[in-house]
Enzyme design. Structure first.
Site, PDB file in Angstrom:
ATOM      1  CG  HIS A 206      -1.904   0.909   1.207  1.00 14.48           C
ATOM      2  ND1 HIS A 206      -1.598   2.281   1.859  1.00 14.48           N
ATOM      3  CD2 HIS A 206      -3.348   0.906   1.388  1.00 14.48           C
ATOM      4  CE1 HIS A 206      -2.702   3.073   1.861  1.00 14.48           C
ATOM      5  NE2 HIS A 206      -3.775   2.143   1.394  1.00 14.48           N
TER       6      HIS A 206
ATOM      7  CG  ASP B 227       0.622  -2.427   6.226  1.00 10.97           C
ATOM      8  OD1 ASP B 227      -0.184  -2.525   7.093  1.00 10.97           O
ATOM      9  OD2 ASP B 227       0.552  -1.797   5.205  1.00 10.97           O
TER      10      ASP B 227
ATOM     11  CD  GLN C  27      -6.861  -4.456   3.852  1.00 12.30           C
ATOM     12  OE1 GLN C  27      -7.703  -5.169   4.104  1.00 12.30           O
ATOM     13  NE2 GLN C  27      -6.944  -3.129   3.537  1.00 12.30           N
TER      14      GLN C  27
ATOM     15  CE  LYS D  55      -7.467  -0.307   6.158  1.00 11.24           C
ATOM     16  NZ  LYS D  55      -7.999   0.310   4.804  1.00 11.24           N
TER      17      LYS D  55
ATOM     18  CB  CYS E  88      -3.397   3.402  -1.474  1.00  8.39           C
ATOM     19  SG  CYS E  88      -4.926   4.670  -1.335  1.00  8.39           S
TER      20      CYS E  88
END
Ligand code: PMP
Length: 411
Positions: free
Chosen positions: A127, A204, A207, A230, A368
């Site tokens: 991202h 990261d 997600q 999220k 993104c």
């Protein structure tokens, strides 16, 4: 079709009042969970209750409200610590979101450890928020950004990654799950390989955390970041996990209230972890709301969530693959519940607009992740992203909507 897994999705959907609405006279089918997830009533109630009964600034007050809000704020830190299986609450820093967490690491750890000629390794599926902060750092320091390539399925080329590691590598920063492709990266192997070179790894997890159990101690990652919104919590709140030893040695980032021990015009000393990195009044309600979201997820169970979503993903993949002219972008063998696709002769935005009129909320664009689009030779995709409150009927509605798109463009 009832789920074969142990989730009672019908009951779960009742916890999310926003899902029970119609748009354009059609039942809402919310398939934009990778952008942001919906909030259960318990999170909404927690936010309302906080503002109705407890609202006060934390840490500095001696009155009852301040004590209550401080207790709830710090209790939420404990919930996050247990959720990630971090060793200590000192390792949990509250920030605005995954983006801010990555920037914090870049501006503190990065600035003190990266010099001219050093290298930072990221992947081709990141991202923008896990690309741009590192580019900014490299530009400032004269360092070099190295990129792990991905194959046609959207999987990291692990052997290429291993070749990128050397004694100039200062940090590896990769996503646990790609937002544009759904790929689940082999983060355990990445961390092991990087550690063999004494290189720390930032994962990261924006997600990943909504879809699977994450154990930072078992992974042995050095930093792990995610966003509250999220993971069924409020917007404007996120988490940086860092190993205590690393956080301890890092300089503070923002200066201000709460991050200090004492201030004189001659010298300021800094507060202990985690407060050293939490300057100013934080998003108190956001933190407490995130704690409520974690309680809710704990009650359902991440393993059950993952099993249900894997079932939905398999069903959705089969259904979409059977549509003529549709190409799935991201067909990794290990995937989380993202279905990114393009339809021959149809702009992804047009597809999303037609789907919207059918009540199906999906996202179209570069997500993104412009380098991912470039890698697959497309300018954008249409992306359906699932959560545990989605059903096979939701997928059927998506498929029916896509058939409508195809009919409109065939006419
Ligand atoms: N990383 C990934 C993989 C993401 O999907 C996102 C959000 N789309 C981010 C980072 C940034 O999250 P936020 O905008 O909440 O800071």
């Amino acid at each position: 079709m009832p789920s074969a897994t142990s989730l009672d999705v019908t009951a779960i959907r009742k916890d999310f009042p926003i899902l029970a609405q119609q748009v354009y006279g059609k039942p809402l089918i919310y398939l934009d969970n990778a952008a942001t997830s919906q909030k259960p009533q318990c999170v909404i109630d927690t936010l309302t209750r906080f503002y109705k009964t407890d609202n006060a600034n934390i840490h500095r007050g001696v009155h009852a409200l301040s004590e209550r809000s401080t207790l709830s704020y710090e209790a939420a830190r404990g919930k996050v610590q247990r959720f990630l299986n971090a060793a200590d609450t000192r390792e949990i820093i509250f920030v605005r979101g995954a983006t801010e967490a990555i920037n914090l690491v870049g501006q503190t750890y990065g600035r003190t450890h990266v010099s001219a000629g050093d290298e930072i390794v990221i992947s081709a599926m990141e991202h923008h928020s896990n690309i741009v902060p590192w580019q900014m750092l490299c530009e400032e320091k004269g360092a070099v950004l190295r990129v792990i390539p991905i194959n046609d399925r959207g999987e990291l080329e692990f052997d290429q990654f291993e070749k990128l590691l050397n004694n100039r590598t200062r940090l590896v920063a990769v996503s646990h799950v790609s937002n544009a492709l759904g790929t689940i990266n082999p983060v355990r192997g990445i961390i092991r390989a990087a550690h063999a070179w004494n290189v720390p790894v930032l994962i990261d997890g924006a997600q990943a955390v909504p879809h699977m159990k994450v154990d930072v101690r078992s992974l042995d990652c050095d930093f792990y970041v995610f966003s509250g919104h999220k993971v069924f919590g409020p917007t404007g709140i996120g988490v940086l996990y860092g190993k205590e030893k690393l956080l301890e040695a890092m300089p503070p980032w923002q200066g201000g209230g709460d991050m200090i021990q004492s201030v004189t015009f001659g010298k300021t000393t800094y507060n202990d972890l985690p407060y050293k990195f939490e300057a100013g009044t934080p998003n108190i309600a956001g933190v407490i709301g995130l704690g409520a979201a974690i309680d809710y997820l704990d009650q359902i169970g991440m393993d059950a969530i993952e099993a249900h979503e894997q079932e939905l993903l398999a069903y959705g993949t089969r259904e979409l693959e059977s549509i003529t002219g549709l190409r799935l972008i991201g067909t990794a063998r290990e995937k989380a519940s993202v279905l990114s696709f393009v339809i021959e002769g149809v702009h992804p935005h047009d597809a999303a607009t037609i789907l919207d009129r059918e009540g199906v909320a999906v996202r179209a664009g570069h997500h993104c992740a412009q380098p991912v689009m470039e890698r697959f030779g497309v300018s954008a995709t249409t992306r359906a992203s699932l959560a545990f409150y989605n059903t096979t009927e939701d997928i059927d509605a998506l498929v029916a909507g896509i058939q409508k798109v195809r009919e409109i463009f065939a006419a």
